[in-house]
Design an enzyme around this catalytic site. Structure first.
Site, PDB file in Angstrom:
ATOM      1  N   VAL A  81      49.417  94.998  41.306  1.00  0.00           N
ATOM      2  CA  VAL A  81      49.421  96.466  41.412  1.00  0.00           C
ATOM      3  C   VAL A  81      48.022  97.071  41.479  1.00  0.00           C
ATOM      4  CG1 VAL A  81      51.684  96.743  40.315  1.00  0.00           C
ATOM      5  CG2 VAL A  81      49.614  96.785  38.891  1.00  0.00           C
ATOM      6  N   SER A  90      60.077  90.352  34.453  1.00  0.00           N
ATOM      7  CA  SER A  90      60.142  90.077  33.008  1.00  0.00           C
ATOM      8  C   SER A  90      60.451  91.344  32.213  1.00  0.00           C
ATOM      9  CB  SER A  90      58.774  89.518  32.574  1.00  0.00           C
ATOM     10  OG  SER A  90      58.718  89.320  31.185  1.00  0.00           O
ATOM     11  N   TYR A 119      44.179  99.581  25.409  1.00  0.00           N
ATOM     12  CA  TYR A 119      45.608  99.735  25.714  1.00  0.00           C
ATOM     13  C   TYR A 119      46.038 101.194  25.530  1.00  0.00           C
ATOM     14  CZ  TYR A 119      50.625  98.693  25.637  1.00  0.00           C
ATOM     15  OH  TYR A 119      51.974  98.659  25.913  1.00  0.00           O
ATOM     16  N   CYS A 166      56.695  99.077  35.731  1.00  0.00           N
ATOM     17  CA  CYS A 166      56.735  98.370  34.437  1.00  0.00           C
ATOM     18  C   CYS A 166      55.619  97.344  34.308  1.00  0.00           C
ATOM     19  CB  CYS A 166      58.073  97.676  34.240  1.00  0.00           C
ATOM     20  SG  CYS A 166      59.420  98.798  33.852  1.00  0.00           S
TER      21      CYS A 166
HETATM   22  N1  LIG Z   1      57.667  95.392  24.938  1.00  0.00           N
HETATM   23  C1  LIG Z   1      57.247  96.438  24.268  1.00  0.00           C
HETATM   24  O1  LIG Z   1      57.480  96.547  23.060  1.00  0.00           O
HETATM   25  C2  LIG Z   1      56.516  97.555  24.969  1.00  0.00           C
HETATM   26  C3  LIG Z   1      56.229  98.704  24.229  1.00  0.00           C
HETATM   27  C4  LIG Z   1      55.556  99.754  24.843  1.00  0.00           C
HETATM   28  C5  LIG Z   1      55.172  99.641  26.165  1.00  0.00           C
HETATM   29  N2  LIG Z   1      55.463  98.518  26.855  1.00  0.00           N
HETATM   30  C6  LIG Z   1      55.034  98.470  28.260  1.00  0.00           C
HETATM   31  O2  LIG Z   1      56.142  98.179  29.075  1.00  0.00           O
HETATM   32  C7  LIG Z   1      55.719  97.481  30.237  1.00  0.00           C
HETATM   33  C8  LIG Z   1      56.550  96.211  30.371  1.00  0.00           C
HETATM   34  O3  LIG Z   1      56.308  95.428  29.219  1.00  0.00           O
HETATM   35  P1  LIG Z   1      57.151  94.122  28.869  1.00  0.00           P
HETATM   36  O4  LIG Z   1      57.195  94.060  27.381  1.00  0.00           O
HETATM   37  O5  LIG Z   1      58.366  94.093  29.680  1.00  0.00           O
HETATM   38  O6  LIG Z   1      56.070  93.016  29.313  1.00  0.00           O
HETATM   39  P2  LIG Z   1      56.268  91.629  30.098  1.00  0.00           P
HETATM   40  O7  LIG Z   1      54.989  90.895  29.888  1.00  0.00           O
HETATM   41  O8  LIG Z   1      57.555  90.988  29.720  1.00  0.00           O
HETATM   42  O9  LIG Z   1      56.380  92.079  31.631  1.00  0.00           O
HETATM   43  C9  LIG Z   1      55.282  92.590  32.322  1.00  0.00           C
HETATM   44  C10 LIG Z   1      55.354  92.078  33.739  1.00  0.00           C
HETATM   45  O10 LIG Z   1      54.258  92.660  34.465  1.00  0.00           O
HETATM   46  C11 LIG Z   1      53.721  91.669  35.310  1.00  0.00           C
HETATM   47  N3  LIG Z   1      52.334  92.013  35.637  1.00  0.00           N
HETATM   48  C12 LIG Z   1      51.233  91.929  34.839  1.00  0.00           C
HETATM   49  N4  LIG Z   1      50.149  92.309  35.512  1.00  0.00           N
HETATM   50  C13 LIG Z   1      50.540  92.637  36.776  1.00  0.00           C
HETATM   51  C14 LIG Z   1      49.868  93.093  37.943  1.00  0.00           C
HETATM   52  N5  LIG Z   1      48.537  93.268  37.958  1.00  0.00           N
HETATM   53  N6  LIG Z   1      50.614  93.341  39.056  1.00  0.00           N
HETATM   54  C15 LIG Z   1      51.947  93.143  39.050  1.00  0.00           C
HETATM   55  N7  LIG Z   1      52.630  92.692  37.985  1.00  0.00           N
HETATM   56  C16 LIG Z   1      51.942  92.454  36.861  1.00  0.00           C
HETATM   57  C17 LIG Z   1      53.848  90.379  34.534  1.00  0.00           C
HETATM   58  O11 LIG Z   1      53.791  89.233  35.370  1.00  0.00           O
HETATM   59  C18 LIG Z   1      55.215  90.542  33.868  1.00  0.00           C
HETATM   60  O12 LIG Z   1      56.245  90.015  34.661  1.00  0.00           O
HETATM   61  C19 LIG Z   1      54.220  97.242  30.067  1.00  0.00           C
HETATM   62  O13 LIG Z   1      53.525  98.250  30.771  1.00  0.00           O
HETATM   63  C20 LIG Z   1      54.004  97.403  28.575  1.00  0.00           C
HETATM   64  O14 LIG Z   1      52.696  97.834  28.282  1.00  0.00           O
HETATM   65  C21 LIG Z   1      56.120  97.461  26.288  1.00  0.00           C
END
Ligand SMILES: NC(=O)c1ccc[n+]([C@@H]2O[C@H](COP(=O)([O-])OP(=O)(O)OC[C@H]3O[C@@H](n4cnc5c(N)ncnc54)[C@H](O)[C@@H]3O)[C@@H](O)[C@H]2O)c1
Length: 251
Positions: free
Chosen positions: A57, A14, A157, A83
């Site tokens: 993870v 994702s 967070y 990610c």
């Molecule tokens: N989207 C944003 O604006 C944003 C901003 C800053 C940081 N982030 C960080 O970027 C990363 C990705 O975010 P995103 O927006 O793509 O989120 P998302 O929810 O689209 O994707 C996260 C993925 O991680 C997987 N996941 C969750 N827990 C897990 C685990 N224990 N083991 C394996 N997989 C697991 C989920 O199933 C999902 O597919 C995250 O760490 C998030 O904190 C996102």
């Protein structure tokens, strides 16, 4: 690092991880998508000629099994992009009482401990590889601007992401003798399923808070930076903000 090598992407089913998997696969990487969401990981992997693996993870057994399966399918990985992550929102004290400790622990477990669990287990395999060019591998983690300006409700967070940013240099120093690099990207506001769930008006008003460009980031823009980190060997031990100059306000 070259691109035509095996790569592991956690959270690859994702959002930012999926975009990175697409970008790496387009450049010839054999991608393994490690995610708790096996269906989505498998579906995207099929499109990319890669492999989707169920992996939590936070678990040593789960990560060990996924690394073994990825290696059996593609050979030993030289690229790891972390990610996988979760968010939550709770205040330190609210009308409901103090911040539930299990909620705090869960976010730290997935975002911080999970990232380190992946790093240590994947790196243990990377250090055994032959040097390719001048390096053995590269690891990219995902923090957040919340590591630096956590908002109200983001104690857990922000702490988890500050931990990821904080361990980047020491882990890079630990792995330097093995010619493995470690970098972290700290994204601002990106349009992934997390924010896609919000009404369009809320998405627009969030985007308008970004000085320039005044919009949400596209996951492909995260992927472009990950691609650059892979190919630029001088990038090591640093956290790069990718945020259009946003500095988050308290709320
Ligand atoms: N989207 C944003 O604006 C944003 C901003 C800053 C940081 N982030 C960080 O970027 C990363 C990705 O975010 P995103 O927006 O793509 O989120 P998302 O929810 O689209 O994707 C996260 C993925 O991680 C997987 N996941 C969750 N827990 C897990 C685990 N224990 N083991 C394996 N997989 C697991 C989920 O199933 C999902 O597919 C995250 O760490 C998030 O904190 C996102």
């Amino acid at each position: 690092m070259e691109f035509d090598v095996p790569a592991l992407i956690t959270g690859g089913a994702s959002g930012l991880g999926a975009a990175t998997a697409r970008a790496l696969a387009a450049r010839g990487a054999k991608v393994a998508l490690l995610d708790v969401n096996l269906d989505a990981a498998t579906a995207l992997a099929a499109e990319l000629g890669g492999i989707g693996l169920k992996c939590d993870v936070t678990s040593e057994d789960s990560v060990t099994a996924a690394l073994a399966a990825a290696e059996a399918a593609h050979g030993p990985a030289r690229i790891l992009v972390n990610c996988a992550g979760i968010g939550n929102a709770a205040r330190t004290v609210s009308k409901k009482g103090p911040f539930p400790l299990d909620l705090f622990n869960r976010v730290i477990q997935v975002n911080l401990v999970g990232t380190f669990n992946m790093i240590r287990l994947a790196a243990a395999r990377m250090v055994e590889l032959e040097i390719m060019g001048e390096e053995r591998g590269v690891i990219i983690n995902t923090a957040s601007v919340a590591a630096f300006e956590g908002q109200i409700g983001q104690a857990a967070y922000s702490a988890s992401k500050a931990g990821v940013a904080g361990m980047t240099l020491p882990v890079a120093r630990d792995l330097a003798q093995y010619a493995v690099r470690v970098m972290t990207i700290a994204p601002g506001l990106f349009l992934t399923p997390m924010l896609q769930g919000l009404p369009e008006e809320s998405q627009r008003s969030l985007g308008a808070q970004v000085p320039f460009p005044a919009r949400l980031g596209h996951p492909t823009e995260y992927a472009k930076l990950a691609v650059h980190i892979v190919e630029n060997a001088m990038l090591n031990g640093e956290t790069i903000r990718l945020d259009g100059a946003i500095r988050m306000a308290p709320r």
